[in-house]
Design an enzyme around this catalytic site. Structure first.
Site, short mmCIF file in Angstrom:
data_model
loop_
_atom_site.label_atom_id
_atom_site.label_comp_id
_atom_site.label_asym_id
_atom_site.label_seq_id
_atom_site.Cartn_x
_atom_site.Cartn_y
_atom_site.Cartn_z
N GLU A 149 -6.17 -10.81 -1.40
CA GLU A 149 -7.03 -10.43 -0.27
C GLU A 149 -8.58 -10.35 -0.49
O GLU A 149 -9.25 -9.58 0.03
CB GLU A 149 -6.69 -9.13 0.52
CG GLU A 149 -5.01 -8.84 0.88
CD GLU A 149 -4.76 -7.78 1.61
OE1 GLU A 149 -5.62 -6.98 2.07
OE2 GLU A 149 -3.51 -7.56 1.79
N GLU A 179 0.55 -1.19 0.06
CA GLU A 179 -0.12 -0.05 -0.03
C GLU A 179 1.03 1.33 -0.10
O GLU A 179 0.56 2.12 0.78
CB GLU A 179 -0.97 0.08 1.11
CG GLU A 179 -2.05 -1.27 1.41
CD GLU A 179 -2.92 -1.27 2.48
OE1 GLU A 179 -2.76 -0.54 3.20
OE2 GLU A 179 -3.95 -2.06 2.18
C1 XIL Z 1 -6.44 -6.37 8.16
C2 XIL Z 1 -6.62 -7.65 9.00
O1 XIL Z 1 -7.77 -8.32 8.17
C3 XIL Z 1 -7.20 -7.11 10.25
O2 XIL Z 1 -7.54 -8.18 11.02
C4 XIL Z 1 -6.43 -6.15 10.93
O3 XIL Z 1 -7.12 -5.61 11.96
C5 XIL Z 1 -6.10 -5.16 10.16
O4 XIL Z 1 -5.62 -5.66 8.63
N1 XIL Z 1 -5.07 -4.31 3.78
C6 XIL Z 1 -4.04 -5.52 3.76
C7 XIL Z 1 -4.26 -6.38 5.12
O5 XIL Z 1 -2.78 -5.44 3.40
O6 XIL Z 1 -3.16 -6.73 5.87
C8 XIL Z 1 -5.55 -5.82 5.98
O7 XIL Z 1 -5.73 -6.69 7.11
C9 XIL Z 1 -6.75 -5.60 5.25
C10 XIL Z 1 -6.29 -4.41 4.03
#
Ligand code: XIL
Length: 364
Positions: free
Chosen positions: A281, A174
């Protein structure tokens, strides 16, 4: 009493391939393994969690993971705050449990993530007087050197520990801005190093584990200006010889967005840079619509992934069941809170058929 026991057995689907659910009618329990369905296309992955403050899916959902998935991501347990909570103190135990489980069940492991602006302890960015370096008006060469050493030693320790066990890493997560500029302006990494930190991170990662596939991972990089900026930035880095092997499109999507053609355009553009593509994701917000519409979206997305499976080599769902999702109110995943398959699951069993046809086929 006996009736209740019988009902419970029926509800659990013990010994039969379908159960009767008052709201949904006949529901199949003979569920094909998604891992097998997609074996000729790409690795199908899932994120699981052990972290005490998030849903405990690793232990509770192991049978779902073993049956349906061929790749594993730690939802939180490999992030910088989990790996190195204090300077020089590494904490591998929790993530090691996941990695060992993966090895035992022949699952690949995607490492997530080495360099991010979130879930990274402040100590990374503090000078010897305890001041946050990225908040200073003047950042000295010495400040930069200190943070660079920490960045490199973090990558070195974590990737050395998991060498040969984690095959792909989201090295940088990111970094591209949602607004006008190219880089996320308030990331401490960007404020301290400018656009150099990506290069530092990828070069170090490649030096530490030359066999690992190195990914840049981000959200909303499949559409609009953010896609254009990401393509341009990755091209700039690749032209400078920076070892980046793939792009991770996070895939936090919804019933109404994004447009499939936009995603396809992104796949074509990233592939043209010579990059491998992972969907890292994936979840699909229901946005107040129905599980049926959500299923239709899952089907469309997976049809596209299959069409481009020469360059899309992994697709990871961001969780197992709706109630354990980071977006639990949006019910974005394939399995419901009872670990039962939703229409979305049936939709991707065979993307040439409707989810109802697929479910009927397995309802004996
Ligand atoms: C999120 C997790 O799912 C949560 O449990 C945590 O509280 C915050 O992070 N982008 C990403 C992930 O790259 O690491 C994030 O995961 C969601 C957004």
């Amino acid at each position: 009493m006996a009736n209740i026991a019988l009902l419970l057995l029926l509800m659990l689907g013990v010994g039969c391939s379908s159960i009767y659910d008052r709201d949904r009618g006949v529901v199949a329990t003979n569920t094909p393994s998604l891992r097998e369905v997609y074996t000729d296309y790409f690795h199908l992955g899932v994120a699981v969690s052990i972290a005490s403050w998030s849903a405990q899916t690793f232990d509770a959902h192991q049978h779902l993971v073993e049956k349906h998935f061929s790749s594993l991501t730690a939802e939180n347990e490999m992030k910088p705050d989990a790996m190195q909570p204090r300077s020089g103190q590494f904490s591998f135990g929790v993530a090691d449990r996941m990695v060992n489980f993966a090895a035992k069940n022949s699952l690949k492991v995607r490492g997530h993530t080495l360099v991010w602006h979130n879930q990274t302890p402040d100590w990374f960015f503090k000078d010897s007087a305890g001041r946050l370096i990225h908040e200073k008006t003047e950042i000295s060469g010495e400040d930069r050197q200190l943070v660079k050493e920490r960045l490199e030693s973090h990558i070195e320790a974590v990737m050395t520990h998991y060498a040969g066990k984690v095959y792909a890493w989201d090295v940088v997560n990111e970094a591209i801005s949602d607004g006008g500029g190219v880089h996320r302006p308030n990331s401490p990494w960007y404020r301290i190093f400018g656009d150099e930190f990506m290069e530092i991170a990828f070069r170090k990662a490649h030096e530490v584990d030359p066999n690992a596939k190195l990914f840049y991972n981000d959200y909303n990089i499949e559409t609009g200006l953010k896609r254009d900026k990401t393509v341009t930035e990755l091209k700039r880095l690749l032209d400078a010889g920076v070892p980046i092997h793939g792009v991770g499109i996070q895939g936090h999507w919804g019933v109404t967005y994004p447009n499939i053609r936009e995603i396809e355009q992104a796949v074509v553009e990233y592939a043209a840079l010579g990059l491998e593509i992972h969907i890292t994701e994936m979840d699909v917000e229901i946005q107040g619509s129905s599980e049926e519409r959500q299923a239709e979206r899952y089907r469309e997305f997976f049809r596209l992934f299959k069409k481009h499976s020469d360059v899309i080599t992994s697709v990871t769902l961001w969780g197992t069941t709706d109630d354990s999702s980071w977006k639990r109110n949006e019910k974005p995943l394939l399995f419901d809170k009872n670990q039962q398959p939703k229409p979305a699951y049936w939709a991707i069993v065979d993307t040439e058929k409707t989810w109802r046809q697929n479910r009927a086929e397995y309802a004996d």
